[in-house]
Design an enzyme around this catalytic site. Structure first.
Site, PDB file in Angstrom:
ATOM      1  CG  ASP A 191       3.783   0.360  -4.253  1.00 24.27           C
ATOM      2  OD1 ASP A 191       3.849   0.524  -3.839  1.00 24.27           O
ATOM      3  OD2 ASP A 191       2.057   0.858  -5.288  1.00 24.27           O
ATOM      4  CD  GLU A 246       2.531  -1.275  -0.248  1.00 29.46           C
ATOM      5  OE1 GLU A 246       3.304  -0.215   0.312  1.00 29.46           O
ATOM      6  OE2 GLU A 246       2.755  -0.873  -1.492  1.00 29.46           O
TER       7      GLU A 246
END
Ligand code: NOJ
Length: 497
Positions: A191, A246
């Site tokens: 993330d 990400e």
């Protein structure tokens, strides 16, 4: 790679929130569909301020999703089915309720104080710099009355940023990776991983609109050093785990830089395509840019949907375009990431104000998957979010019986991709075809496929031949290509070498 948002996928215990038992029971859907891997959005213990992206224990399952035993059963079932399982890893921030943060804020002298980013007020008072947090014009800082300093949170105030300059933070986060690798997972989606290496100055952003931390590359070179050490850790495991990062950066070359010298991330999300208009120019430019940046040796990603963005059917406006997008996604060189429910052509749900839950307004794409036609759609009670309108029509069971359904289009495209080396891993060149038809060839030895996408709402003629193996237009009879494309149609054509 198929992304499962666990709350919305399948409910095993009938409480209205999806869970691991539910997912395990529905694995046959993914086997039938033909995906290679599942990326599971966070399932760790969490107070759910950001529905799992605020982790309070990286090494346990939140009770709403089940237990570690349920997880082990899921992993074993995936592996039996030949599906790899990738977990979401949230390294930039924890939950405010994580014991590390609870200790960190307890006193300036606490052992974990410098595990997070604490700063004094500016001399004139107020937050340490001008950063605003995501989804708000509020500062990215919260003042802690008890210890008289501010802590940084690029996201919600319930998501304090970790300080990766502290060696103990790095070691502890490495441990969380090891915990799951030793249980046998095949990799991680990391993330907002571009944010972990923020430089320690945390200088004010200058210029209009530049106060948003994620709009700039704030990680500097240290993020790359951290990723190299993560890569070494991953490489030491026998299952050869992968990490896809990400990286929410949009300037040319930024995404590519996170592959390092094949010593950082294995794959990096490129969100430029999800932000692209559905036009010939936009996608031609995207493909050209990506080929130029990645060259032949880096393996890219294609993302047209996820749990943070409107669904394709809603974003692109028509079913025909959403179906053409399936052909585009699965016809490009690089790993396609497919958000659960896209294979059903789901639109966003219309969520009435009294049922809205997400602080960033992302509820619509997170509506539960309708499995069956009857009103409960395979869910025990009224689920945590409402279904999409007319959900029965999109239900998995209904589409399975209809060969013209979007679900069968995805299945066919995935089967083609699996059986054709050209589509799976072949090289790619754009064809010299005029607007509005975008075309490219994929080839591997004598195996060759051409993909054509008609970006217009009018019928088009193309000077090409071959055998149509898949079409977004349910009216097309597969077989010899006659050079005509229907409005919004996209096709995969096998061509002679
Ligand atoms: C990106 C995730 O995809 C999103 O859902 C989340 O809110 C933020 N990172 C913060 O973790």
């Amino acid at each position: 790679v198929y992304q499962v948002y666990p709350r919305s996928f399948a409910d095993g215990n009938g409480d209205g929130v999806g869970d691991l038992v539910g997912l395990t029971r529905r694995l046959d859907h993914l086997v039938w569909l033909g995906v290679d891997a599942v990326w599971l959005s966070p399932i760790y213990r969490s107070p759910m301020a950001d529905f799992g992206y605020d982790v309070s224990d990286y090494c346990d399952i939140d009770p709403v999703f089940g237990s570690l035993e349920d997880f082990d059963r899921l992993l074993a079932a995936c592996h039996r089915a030949g599906i790899r399982l990738i977990l979401d890893w949230v390294p930039n921030h924890t939950s405010i309720e994580h014991p590390w943060f609870v200790d960190s804020r307890s006193s300036r002298e606490s052992d974990h104080r410098s595990w997070y980013v604490w700063r004094d007020s500016r001399p004139a008072g107020g937050p340490p710099n001008n950063w605003t947090r995501m989804w708000s014009t509020e500062p990215a800082w919260t003042f802690d009355d008890h210890t008289g300093q501010w802590f940084l949170h690029v996201y919600l105030p319930q998501q304090p940023d970790l300080n990766w300059h502290h060696a103990d933070v790095e070691a502890a986060m490495h441990q969380t990776l090891r915990f799951w690798l030793e249980r046998g997972v095949d990799g991680f989606r990391a993330d907002v991983v571009h944010l972990i290496g923020k430089n320690e100055e945390l200088a004010n952003f200058v210029g209009p609109g530049s106060d948003r931390p994620t709009s700039r590359q704030i990680s500097g070179s240290y993020g790359h050093v951290l990723l190299q050490r993560i890569r070494s850790l991953l490489d030491a495991y026998p299952q050869r785990p992968m990490m896809v990062g990400e990286v929410v950066l949009f300037e040319p070359g930024q995404v590519a830089s996170y592959y390092g010298n094949d010593d950082e991330l294995h794959q990096v999300f490129d969100f430029r395509s999800i932000k692209s208009a559905w036009t010939y120019e936009a996608f031609r430019a995207r493909i050209e840019e990506s080929q130029k940046e990645l060259g032949d040796d880096k393996w890219g990603t294609w993302v047209l949907g996820n749990h943070d963005n409107p669904r394709q059917r809603t974003r692109l406006g028509t079913e025909a375009r959403a179906r053409a997008a399936a052909v585009l996604l699965l016809g490009l060189r690089g790993t396609p990431y497919l958000f659960a429910g896209e294979e059903l052509g789901l639109p966003d749900a219309v969520v009435p104000p009294q049922r809205q839950l997400d602080p960033a307004g992302r509820d619509g794409c997170r509506a539960p998957i309708p499995w069956t036609a009857e009103p409960s759609h395979g869910w025990g009670v009224d689920p945590w979010l409402p279904f999409v309108e007319d959900a029965g029509r999109y239900a998995v069971a209904v589409q399975r019986d209809d060969l013209s359904a979007t679900l069968h289009l995805y299945r066919r495209l995935l089967a083609l991709r699996r059986s054709s080396p050209a589509l799976r891993c072949g090289r790619q060149e754009l064809l010299d075809i005029d607007e509005p038809v975008l075309g490219w060839i994929r080839h591997d030895g004598s195996d060759r496929r051409v993909i054509l996408v008609n970006f217009s709402a009018e019928h088009q003629r193309v000077d090409a031949g071959g055998v149509v193996e898949a079409s977004s237009d349910p009216m097309r009879a597969l077989g010899s290509f006659d050079g005509s494309l229907a409005a919004d149609e996209a096709v995969v054509i096998e061509v002679a070498s």
